[in-house]
Motif scaffolding. Structure first.
Motif, PDB file in Angstrom:
ATOM      1  N   GLU A 122      12.283  25.426 -34.591  1.00 52.46           N
ATOM      2  CA  GLU A 122      12.236  26.955 -34.945  1.00 52.46           C
ATOM      3  C   GLU A 122      13.220  27.348 -36.435  1.00 52.46           C
ATOM      4  N   TRP A 123      14.032  26.374 -36.895  1.00 50.80           N
ATOM      5  CA  TRP A 123      14.686  26.586 -37.972  1.00 50.80           C
ATOM      6  C   TRP A 123      13.828  26.597 -39.223  1.00 50.80           C
ATOM      7  N   PHE A 124      12.572  25.534 -38.870  1.00 53.39           N
ATOM      8  CA  PHE A 124      11.493  25.448 -40.050  1.00 53.39           C
ATOM      9  C   PHE A 124      10.363  26.132 -39.684  1.00 53.39           C
ATOM     10  N   THR A 125      10.540  27.172 -39.013  1.00 53.27           N
ATOM     11  CA  THR A 125       9.391  28.051 -38.645  1.00 53.27           C
ATOM     12  C   THR A 125       9.472  29.279 -39.653  1.00 53.27           C
ATOM     13  N   PRO A 126       8.767  29.546 -40.504  1.00 54.00           N
ATOM     14  CA  PRO A 126       8.832  30.880 -41.507  1.00 54.00           C
ATOM     15  C   PRO A 126       8.496  32.157 -40.864  1.00 54.00           C
ATOM     16  N   TRP A 159      16.469  35.628 -45.929  1.00 54.94           N
ATOM     17  CA  TRP A 159      17.423  35.274 -46.765  1.00 54.94           C
ATOM     18  C   TRP A 159      18.683  34.430 -46.376  1.00 54.94           C
ATOM     19  N   ARG A 160      18.991  34.829 -44.898  1.00 48.00           N
ATOM     20  CA  ARG A 160      20.083  34.076 -44.435  1.00 48.00           C
ATOM     21  C   ARG A 160      19.812  32.604 -44.294  1.00 48.00           C
ATOM     22  N   ARG A 161      18.496  32.435 -43.794  1.00 45.66           N
ATOM     23  CA  ARG A 161      18.269  30.984 -43.506  1.00 45.66           C
ATOM     24  C   ARG A 161      18.170  30.308 -44.869  1.00 45.66           C
ATOM     25  N   LEU A 162      17.562  30.882 -45.904  1.00 41.53           N
ATOM     26  CA  LEU A 162      17.497  30.424 -47.074  1.00 41.53           C
ATOM     27  C   LEU A 162      18.749  30.004 -47.681  1.00 41.53           C
ATOM     28  N   LEU A 179      11.215  29.803 -54.567  1.00 43.83           N
ATOM     29  CA  LEU A 179      11.542  29.461 -53.204  1.00 43.83           C
ATOM     30  C   LEU A 179      12.268  30.801 -52.457  1.00 43.83           C
ATOM     31  N   TYR A 180      12.990  31.837 -53.061  1.00 36.67           N
ATOM     32  CA  TYR A 180      13.665  32.707 -52.379  1.00 36.67           C
ATOM     33  C   TYR A 180      12.552  33.949 -52.319  1.00 36.67           C
ATOM     34  N   PHE A 218      20.069  26.683 -45.976  1.00 37.88           N
ATOM     35  CA  PHE A 218      19.440  25.629 -46.433  1.00 37.88           C
ATOM     36  C   PHE A 218      19.942  25.266 -48.180  1.00 37.88           C
ATOM     37  N   SER A 219      20.263  26.341 -48.846  1.00 40.35           N
ATOM     38  CA  SER A 219      20.530  26.149 -50.023  1.00 40.35           C
ATOM     39  C   SER A 219      22.203  25.807 -50.352  1.00 40.35           C
ATOM     40  N   LEU A 220      22.914  25.486 -49.359  1.00 42.49           N
ATOM     41  CA  LEU A 220      24.145  25.152 -49.583  1.00 42.49           C
ATOM     42  C   LEU A 220      24.600  23.963 -49.997  1.00 42.49           C
ATOM     43  N   PRO A 221      23.642  22.716 -49.695  1.00 46.22           N
ATOM     44  CA  PRO A 221      23.838  21.578 -50.378  1.00 46.22           C
ATOM     45  C   PRO A 221      23.457  21.708 -51.845  1.00 46.22           C
ATOM     46  N   ILE A 222      22.604  22.470 -52.354  1.00 46.67           N
ATOM     47  CA  ILE A 222      22.311  22.563 -53.764  1.00 46.67           C
ATOM     48  C   ILE A 222      23.183  23.220 -54.658  1.00 46.67           C
TER      49      ILE A 222
END
Length: 253
Positions: A3-7, A60-63, A52-53, A66-70
């Motif tokens: 579900e984390w990768f379900t848009p 936005w919260r999930r993106l 991306l965004y 996901f973007s924390l490592p970037i």
């Protein structure tokens, strides 16, 4: 995990042929890799961030999660180059730290490149289904089926391995297995988990290899596909939009 990768919604990027999307993103990343212009790289970072965004279809919260490592990679790579790089026009120096105009510019360039790679890679992963991607590679780019189906089988095994890891953990708890503290406990967990998982993975890989050989994947003959993929009008729109955006980023620099 799935579900984390379900848009939240499927945007126009989902309707683009995955193989074409991969080829376009790969070409753009090559430009980022060999480009040495700071302003142009900054414009590319903004462009890929908007892609991306704005058009991935995720919240936005999930993106942001996901973007924390970037973000961490951006600051770590940029600051490392700024503080410890070489340059003639020194702005500030203290011990091993030396900030110069050249190191500052190279730090920004390296940080922008890191963000570009992260944004484009994440945009592709979040807007492309792995199964359709490999099917598109086979049908549009003529990738041999024995390689494509090997990757598909590997992807299919990942959830099974996660389930086996959870099952192993529950079994050890039911049996009342207690681990030691410190480094010794770490090696005990490593031995109790890795040996069964490796054994199961080897057996499963053997079964997959026998199944693929029985279905004649090594013959290279023409095959039919359960998921047919082809080009559409959306692919033309995608190429035009990305080309115009890329040229605009270059001209604005």
């Amino acid at each position: 995990m799935q579900e984390w990768f379900t848009p939240a919604r499927e945007t126009w990027l989902y309707r683009v042929n995955p193989a074409l999307k991969f080829a376009m993103f790969f070409a753009l990343l090559l430009v980022v890799l060999f480009n040495q212009h700071v302003a142009f790289t900054f414009n590319q970072m903004i462009l890929y961030g908007i892609l991306l965004y704005g058009f991935s279809g995720y919240s936005w919260r999930r993106l942001l999660l996901f973007s924390l490592p970037i973000i961490l990679s951006f600051f770590s790579s940029a600051l490392t180059m700024m503080l410890f790089g070489k340059g003639e026009t020194v702005w500030w120096s203290w011990g091993l730290i030396k900030i110069s105009e050249e190191s500052f510019n190279y730090g920004l360039l390296l940080g922008y490149k890191t963000a570009c790679f992260g944004f484009l890679g994440l945009a592709f992963v979040l807007t492309s289904r792995p199964i359709l991607f490999f099917y598109a590679l086979m049908q549009q780019f003529r990738l041999p089926s024995k390689y494509a189906y090997s990757f598909i089988a590997s992807i299919r095994m990942l959830p099974v391995i996660v389930d086996e890891l959870q099952t192993r953990s529950n079994a050890l708890k039911v049996r009342g297995v207690q681990f030691s503290k410190g480094i010794r406990g770490y090696f005990e967990r490593l031995r109790m988990y890795t040996v069964p998982l490796f054994a199961q993975s080897i057996r499963r890989a053997q079964r997959v290899a026998v199944a693929m050989e029985a279905k004649r994947y090594q013959m290279g003959a023409k095959r039919t596909y359960f998921y047919p993929t082809n080009y559409s009008k959306m692919d033309i729109v995608f190429v035009v939009i990305m080309t115009i955006s890329f040229v605009s980023a270059y001209l604005l620099a």
